[in-house]
Design a protein around this motif. Sequence first.
Motif, PDB file in Angstrom:
ATOM      1  N   MET A  98      -2.075  -8.313   5.815  1.00 37.77           N
ATOM      2  CA  MET A  98      -0.808  -7.640   6.074  1.00 37.77           C
ATOM      3  C   MET A  98      -0.685  -6.475   5.107  1.00 37.77           C
ATOM      4  O   MET A  98      -0.448  -6.667   3.911  1.00 37.77           O
ATOM      5  CB  MET A  98       0.363  -8.596   5.887  1.00 37.77           C
ATOM      6  CG  MET A  98       0.345  -9.816   6.801  1.00 37.77           C
ATOM      7  SD  MET A  98       0.417  -9.429   8.557  1.00 37.77           S
ATOM      8  CE  MET A  98       2.071  -8.786   8.693  1.00 37.77           C
ATOM      9  N   LEU A  99      -0.896  -5.266   5.601  1.00 30.15           N
ATOM     10  CA  LEU A  99      -0.676  -4.073   4.793  1.00 30.15           C
ATOM     11  C   LEU A  99       0.804  -3.746   4.897  1.00 30.15           C
ATOM     12  O   LEU A  99       1.327  -3.551   5.999  1.00 30.15           O
ATOM     13  CB  LEU A  99      -1.517  -2.909   5.319  1.00 30.15           C
ATOM     14  CG  LEU A  99      -3.024  -3.127   5.332  1.00 30.15           C
ATOM     15  CD1 LEU A  99      -3.713  -1.935   5.979  1.00 30.15           C
ATOM     16  CD2 LEU A  99      -3.558  -3.367   3.929  1.00 30.15           C
TER      17      LEU A  99
ATOM     18  N   GLN B 198       4.844  -2.676   8.274  1.00 31.51           N
ATOM     19  CA  GLN B 198       3.615  -3.399   7.947  1.00 31.51           C
ATOM     20  C   GLN B 198       2.651  -3.365   9.128  1.00 31.51           C
ATOM     21  O   GLN B 198       3.062  -3.310  10.279  1.00 31.51           O
ATOM     22  CB  GLN B 198       3.911  -4.833   7.538  1.00 31.51           C
ATOM     23  CG  GLN B 198       4.599  -5.669   8.578  1.00 31.51           C
ATOM     24  CD  GLN B 198       4.978  -7.045   8.044  1.00 31.51           C
ATOM     25  OE1 GLN B 198       4.713  -7.383   6.897  1.00 31.51           O
ATOM     26  NE2 GLN B 198       5.593  -7.848   8.874  1.00 31.51           N
ATOM     27  N   LYS B 199       1.385  -3.384   8.789  1.00 29.57           N
ATOM     28  CA  LYS B 199       0.320  -3.409   9.788  1.00 29.57           C
ATOM     29  C   LYS B 199      -0.482  -4.682   9.563  1.00 29.57           C
ATOM     30  O   LYS B 199      -0.905  -4.971   8.435  1.00 29.57           O
ATOM     31  CB  LYS B 199      -0.617  -2.203   9.653  1.00 29.57           C
ATOM     32  CG  LYS B 199       0.065  -0.852   9.675  1.00 29.57           C
ATOM     33  CD  LYS B 199       0.648  -0.536  11.015  1.00 29.57           C
ATOM     34  CE  LYS B 199       1.255   0.860  11.000  1.00 29.57           C
ATOM     35  NZ  LYS B 199       2.143   1.104  12.078  1.00 29.57           N
TER      36      LYS B 199
ATOM     37  N   ASN C 122      -3.801  -6.180  14.811  1.00 21.06           N
ATOM     38  CA  ASN C 122      -3.089  -7.239  15.509  1.00 21.06           C
ATOM     39  C   ASN C 122      -1.657  -6.747  15.726  1.00 21.06           C
ATOM     40  O   ASN C 122      -0.849  -6.750  14.800  1.00 21.06           O
ATOM     41  CB  ASN C 122      -3.115  -8.526  14.676  1.00 21.06           C
ATOM     42  CG  ASN C 122      -2.441  -9.683  15.362  1.00 21.06           C
ATOM     43  OD1 ASN C 122      -1.427  -9.521  16.027  1.00 21.06           O
ATOM     44  ND2 ASN C 122      -2.997 -10.867  15.184  1.00 21.06           N
ATOM     45  N   LEU C 123      -1.374  -6.334  16.944  1.00 23.42           N
ATOM     46  CA  LEU C 123      -0.068  -5.735  17.236  1.00 23.42           C
ATOM     47  C   LEU C 123       1.082  -6.730  17.186  1.00 23.42           C
ATOM     48  O   LEU C 123       2.223  -6.339  16.968  1.00 23.42           O
ATOM     49  CB  LEU C 123      -0.103  -5.047  18.598  1.00 23.42           C
ATOM     50  CG  LEU C 123      -1.034  -3.836  18.682  1.00 23.42           C
ATOM     51  CD1 LEU C 123      -1.087  -3.305  20.106  1.00 23.42           C
ATOM     52  CD2 LEU C 123      -0.596  -2.758  17.710  1.00 23.42           C
ATOM     53  N   LEU C 124       0.798  -8.007  17.349  1.00 23.80           N
ATOM     54  CA  LEU C 124       1.856  -9.015  17.344  1.00 23.80           C
ATOM     55  C   LEU C 124       2.649  -9.002  16.041  1.00 23.80           C
ATOM     56  O   LEU C 124       3.866  -9.120  16.049  1.00 23.80           O
ATOM     57  CB  LEU C 124       1.256 -10.410  17.573  1.00 23.80           C
ATOM     58  CG  LEU C 124       2.251 -11.578  17.584  1.00 23.80           C
ATOM     59  CD1 LEU C 124       3.253 -11.426  18.734  1.00 23.80           C
ATOM     60  CD2 LEU C 124       1.494 -12.894  17.695  1.00 23.80           C
ATOM     61  N   PHE C 125       1.969  -8.820  14.916  1.00 24.25           N
ATOM     62  CA  PHE C 125       2.628  -8.855  13.612  1.00 24.25           C
ATOM     63  C   PHE C 125       2.767  -7.468  12.979  1.00 24.25           C
ATOM     64  O   PHE C 125       2.944  -7.341  11.778  1.00 24.25           O
ATOM     65  CB  PHE C 125       1.865  -9.783  12.655  1.00 24.25           C
ATOM     66  CG  PHE C 125       1.730 -11.179  13.167  1.00 24.25           C
ATOM     67  CD1 PHE C 125       2.848 -11.972  13.349  1.00 24.25           C
ATOM     68  CD2 PHE C 125       0.486 -11.702  13.474  1.00 24.25           C
ATOM     69  CE1 PHE C 125       2.729 -13.283  13.822  1.00 24.25           C
ATOM     70  CE2 PHE C 125       0.351 -13.004  13.939  1.00 24.25           C
ATOM     71  CZ  PHE C 125       1.478 -13.791  14.119  1.00 24.25           C
TER      72      PHE C 125
ATOM     73  N   VAL D 271       0.840  -1.205   0.000  1.00 22.53           N
ATOM     74  CA  VAL D 271       0.000   0.000   0.000  1.00 22.53           C
ATOM     75  C   VAL D 271       0.870   1.248   0.000  1.00 22.53           C
ATOM     76  O   VAL D 271       2.022   1.215   0.412  1.00 22.53           O
ATOM     77  CB  VAL D 271      -0.977   0.022   1.201  1.00 22.53           C
ATOM     78  CG1 VAL D 271      -1.945  -1.158   1.149  1.00 22.53           C
ATOM     79  CG2 VAL D 271      -0.236   0.038   2.525  1.00 22.53           C
ATOM     80  N   THR D 272       0.288   2.330  -0.449  1.00 22.89           N
ATOM     81  CA  THR D 272       0.996   3.600  -0.542  1.00 22.89           C
ATOM     82  C   THR D 272       1.134   4.281   0.809  1.00 22.89           C
ATOM     83  O   THR D 272       2.182   4.818   1.142  1.00 22.89           O
ATOM     84  CB  THR D 272       0.264   4.530  -1.531  1.00 22.89           C
ATOM     85  OG1 THR D 272       0.150   3.848  -2.782  1.00 22.89           O
ATOM     86  CG2 THR D 272       1.008   5.830  -1.729  1.00 22.89           C
ATOM     87  N   ASP D 273       0.071   4.266   1.610  1.00 24.61           N
ATOM     88  CA  ASP D 273       0.074   4.960   2.905  1.00 24.61           C
ATOM     89  C   ASP D 273      -0.428   3.990   3.982  1.00 24.61           C
ATOM     90  O   ASP D 273      -1.622   3.709   4.056  1.00 24.61           O
ATOM     91  CB  ASP D 273      -0.813   6.196   2.826  1.00 24.61           C
ATOM     92  CG  ASP D 273      -0.749   7.063   4.061  1.00 24.61           C
ATOM     93  OD1 ASP D 273      -0.876   6.523   5.181  1.00 24.61           O
ATOM     94  OD2 ASP D 273      -0.603   8.288   3.914  1.00 24.61           O
ATOM     95  N   LEU D 274       0.492   3.481   4.793  1.00 25.74           N
ATOM     96  CA  LEU D 274       0.135   2.494   5.815  1.00 25.74           C
ATOM     97  C   LEU D 274      -0.930   3.005   6.781  1.00 25.74           C
ATOM     98  O   LEU D 274      -1.867   2.283   7.112  1.00 25.74           O
ATOM     99  CB  LEU D 274       1.369   2.085   6.611  1.00 25.74           C
ATOM    100  CG  LEU D 274       2.224   0.959   6.049  1.00 25.74           C
ATOM    101  CD1 LEU D 274       3.469   0.760   6.909  1.00 25.74           C
ATOM    102  CD2 LEU D 274       1.441  -0.324   5.946  1.00 25.74           C
TER     103      LEU D 274
END
Length: 136
Positions: A45-46, A33-34, A25-28, A7-10
């Motif tokens: 996964m962004l 990436q978010k 999901n803060l673990l990953f 993606v362009t803007d997380l």
Amino acid sequence: IFLNLPVTDLDQSTQFYLALGFTLNLLFTDENQKCLTWSDSIYLMLQSRQFSNSYIEKQMIDPRKHQMPSFTLPVESIDNVNEMIENGIKRGGVEPVEAINKDFMVLRCIEDLDGYIWGIMYLDTNKFKSLKTSNL
């Protein structure tokens, strides 16, 4: 299933998907990436375009200009379909095609900020099963 989308803007993309009903999901999640969770088995996964391209090393295409695989999320009601689409539009998404409204199903699509298309679908499986058996 982990779906990895460059993606362009997380931050903006994360807010878009949170508005649709995904949870963070803060673990990953890190600065590149978010991770957003739809269910116990579906993770989105962004990834920043730079990070995504750092390990694949293929030319990226623009999903706004090229046909891409689309994804469909099942929801529990027609109201859920409409709420998700409206929330996505409020966060900058667009509805690229008209809704499909059949006796057994309602499907609406939302295009995210980068051009990825998601179908949001309510399917009445009992009506669908009876339709399929009556056509046999």
